[in-house]
Design a protein around this motif. Structure first.
Motif, short mmCIF file in Angstrom:
data_model
loop_
_atom_site.label_atom_id
_atom_site.label_comp_id
_atom_site.label_asym_id
_atom_site.label_seq_id
_atom_site.Cartn_x
_atom_site.Cartn_y
_atom_site.Cartn_z
N LYS A 228 1.10 -1.39 0.47
CA LYS A 228 0.17 -0.06 0.10
C LYS A 228 0.95 1.54 0.22
CE LYS A 228 -4.18 0.13 0.83
NZ LYS A 228 -5.21 0.26 0.09
N VAL A 229 1.73 0.86 0.99
CA VAL A 229 2.69 2.28 0.74
C VAL A 229 3.54 2.42 -0.64
CG1 VAL A 229 5.12 3.68 1.75
CG2 VAL A 229 3.52 2.34 2.88
N GLY A 230 3.86 1.87 -1.23
CA GLY A 230 4.07 2.06 -2.89
C GLY A 230 5.59 1.28 -2.58
N LEU A 231 6.04 0.93 -1.81
CA LEU A 231 7.68 -0.08 -1.48
C LEU A 231 8.05 -0.83 -2.87
CD1 LEU A 231 7.96 0.49 2.20
CD2 LEU A 231 8.58 1.67 0.74
N VAL A 232 9.90 -0.61 -2.91
CA VAL A 232 10.09 -1.07 -4.21
C VAL A 232 10.13 -2.91 -3.68
CG1 VAL A 232 11.46 -1.33 -5.95
CG2 VAL A 232 10.77 0.26 -6.08
N PRO A 233 10.23 -4.17 -4.18
CA PRO A 233 9.38 -4.18 -5.45
C PRO A 233 7.70 -4.30 -4.82
CG PRO A 233 10.16 -6.62 -4.11
CD PRO A 233 10.53 -5.34 -3.40
N MET A 234 7.17 -3.90 -4.25
CA MET A 234 5.37 -4.08 -4.44
C MET A 234 5.15 -3.22 -4.55
SD MET A 234 7.42 -5.71 -1.33
CE MET A 234 7.18 -4.72 -0.24
N HIS A 235 5.28 -2.11 -5.56
CA HIS A 235 4.27 -0.60 -6.49
C HIS A 235 4.68 -0.61 -7.57
CE1 HIS A 235 8.68 -1.40 -8.68
NE2 HIS A 235 8.08 0.08 -9.72
N SER A 236 4.14 -2.04 -8.21
CA SER A 236 4.11 -1.61 -9.31
C SER A 236 2.77 -1.10 -10.03
CB SER A 236 4.05 -2.95 -10.61
OG SER A 236 3.17 -4.05 -10.07
#
Length: 514
Positions: A228-236
């Protein structure tokens, strides 16, 4: 621990009432008036809560379901303040699309219904004493915003909304597993099922919890809420969602929802830090934070879409904030909180400006937007202020928070209580080398980011405007948020108001208490 009921009940009940009334109203001015009244009530109630926290400390309310301390009051202040500014901007933004025939009055009513539900979910997450309720509220934000992202009903918007829904739902499912693991560890100590996930209870018994279970729980929460924060690698999902959603929605996503997700992570970290070795959670945050900063900086250099440019800037700044919280200490933690506030202001200003540009030029391509200073002079000033703040230029307040975090990174220390002298000297040397390498890496990418970011914004502001684009900018209520956020970015860089500083100081104490 005191208790107040009226402001808490108002701040929880008003968004729900606003959502219901929005569905039953079909007059534009009534919808906007209702929205502004809702946000004004929320902001006034939040100020009463801040006063209570500053004078009497943390408190529970509504039979223990609500827990408010300096940290949650600080996050609520961001939610209500940015939400109020978004409501002002929404007035002219939606009316413009309504007059063009792009949306119908029924769609405006649905927008405010979803907007109020979105607000309620974020407020509930911030005020929840129970980690399970916090998780459910975070899932609620996903459901509400998925429809807001695809509000204009375009193919790209539906794709972005669907991608957001799938990826964030997977992330939240992982956060649920982390919450279950925390419950498993807590209930073995307490034997009390009803209070096993209460923040107030967990903080009291955290040192007795199984550290191995908590390590795994924190990793799942870091990945889950980090999505939810958009941190890499969960940002796509983030660049697509931010480029397709309406401007006021993106301002809330970037400036507020990311902050609430960080709050969920910080609550988990505060509990885990009582039972885990020093620096365990911090090192994970530093790693993901710096990784996000580096990856976002590289993508910023190749962007041709100004909304995606600001989207990757969100990833970058959330990475910086995470690094600050990871380093910890007074400087790192205060810098992280200050950076959340500055990011909320700067990103709201950026997306308000982007919304004005898109409505006038009809494109998101950077190279197709020229002569903004002649076409929309107020918006041109706003987008320059937002850009300079986001690249960390003085005298804007984001410069101060970045300096605090970089300074904390440069001076971070490691425990050496059990080390002999030779090993201690080795650690000190390694520490100096690692700190120097981290700060050098940060500064190199910051310089590259500054050049790429300012070059793209300058190309939009100067040069001759394209043919057929109307020049001139008529004053309306939508300009108020631009002025307020721009002034705050300058003002907070010169002197942080004492009530805000006091609240942040107490929030630092909440996070550093062991």
């Amino acid at each position: 621990m005191g208790t107040i009921v009226a402001p808490v009940a108002i701040i929880l009940g008003t968004p729900l009432m606003g959502a219901v009334l929005s569905l039953t109203t079909r007059q534009t001015h009534v919808l906007h008036g209702l929205n502004l009244a809702t946000m004004a009530a929320l902001l006034i109630s939040e100020l009463a809560i801040v006063q209570q926290v500053l004078t009497q400390g943390s408190f529970t309310s509504l039979w223990g379901f609500v827990y408010l301390d300096a940290l949650s009051a600080f996050i609520l202040l961001i939610i209500t303040a940015i939400g109020f500014l978004c409501s002002l901007y929404t007035w002219t933004y939606l009316d413009d699309y309504l007059n063009r025939g792009t949306i119908t009055l029924r769609r405006v009513s649905q927008f405010f219904f979803l907007f109020h539900l979105f607000l309620f979910a974020m407020i509930a997450a911030t005020m929840a004493n129970n980690l399970g309720i916090l998780w459910a509220a975070m899932e609620g934000t996903t459901l509400a915003t998925a429809f807001l992202i695809s509000f204009f009903r375009k193919r790209e918007g539906f794709e972005a909304g669907w991608k957001y829904l799938i990826l964030c739902s997977v992330g939240i499912a992982l956060a649920l597993f982390g919450t279950v693991l925390t419950y498993y560890s807590s209930v073995r100590v307490l034997g009390d099922v009803s209070a096993a996930l209460n923040v107030t209870t967990l903080l009291e018994v955290a040192h007795q919890l199984d550290p191995h279970v908590l390590k795994l729980a924190f990793i799942f929460m870091l990945v889950g809420y980090g999505t939810k924060v958009g941190l890499v690698p969960m940002h796509s999902w983030l660049p697509d969602a931010y480029s397709e959603a309406p401007a006021p929605v993106v301002a809330m996503l970037a400036g507020v929802l990311e902050t609430v997700a960080v709050y969920a992570l910080l609550r988990s970290k505060a509990i885990a830090d009582h039972a885990l070795p020093e620096h365990y959670t911090g090192n994970l945050l530093i790693f993901l934070g710096l990784l996000s900063f580096v990856v976002a900086a590289l993508f910023i250099l190749i962007q041709r879409d100004y909304k995606r440019l600001f989207a990757y800037s969100s990833i970058e700044h959330m990475g910086i904030a995470m690094a600050g919280f990871g380093v910890g200490g007074v400087a790192g933690t205060f810098g992280g909180l200050f950076h959340l506030l500055n990011h909320a202001l700067a990103k709201s200003l950026a997306f308000f400006s982007a919304g004005n540009v898109h409505r006038r030029f009809g494109t998101r391509e950077i190279m197709e937007v020229r002569g903004l200073a002649k076409v929309q002079p107020v918006t041109a000033i706003a987008i320059v202020v937002a850009g300079l703040a986001l690249v960390g230029m003085p005298p804007f307040s984001m410069f101060l928070s970045e300096v605090m975090i970089v300074s904390a990174l440069a001076t971070q220390s490691f425990s050496s209580d059990t080390l002999h002298l030779g090993r201690f000297l080795t650690i000190i040397v390694a520490h100096d080398v690692r700190s120097l390498a981290i700060v050098t890496l940060f500064l190199l990418f910051a310089v590259a980011l500054f050049g790429g970011f300012t070059y793209r914004l300058a190309s939009m502001v100067w040069r001759n405007p394209p043919d057929g684009v109307q020049s001139g900018e008529r004053w309306d209520v939508g300009h108020v948020p631009l002025i307020v956020t721009g002034a705050a970015l300058v003002g907070f860089g010169l002197a942080l108001p004492e009530p805000v500083r006091g609240l942040m100081d107490r929030a630092v104490n909440v996070l550093l208490a062991r």
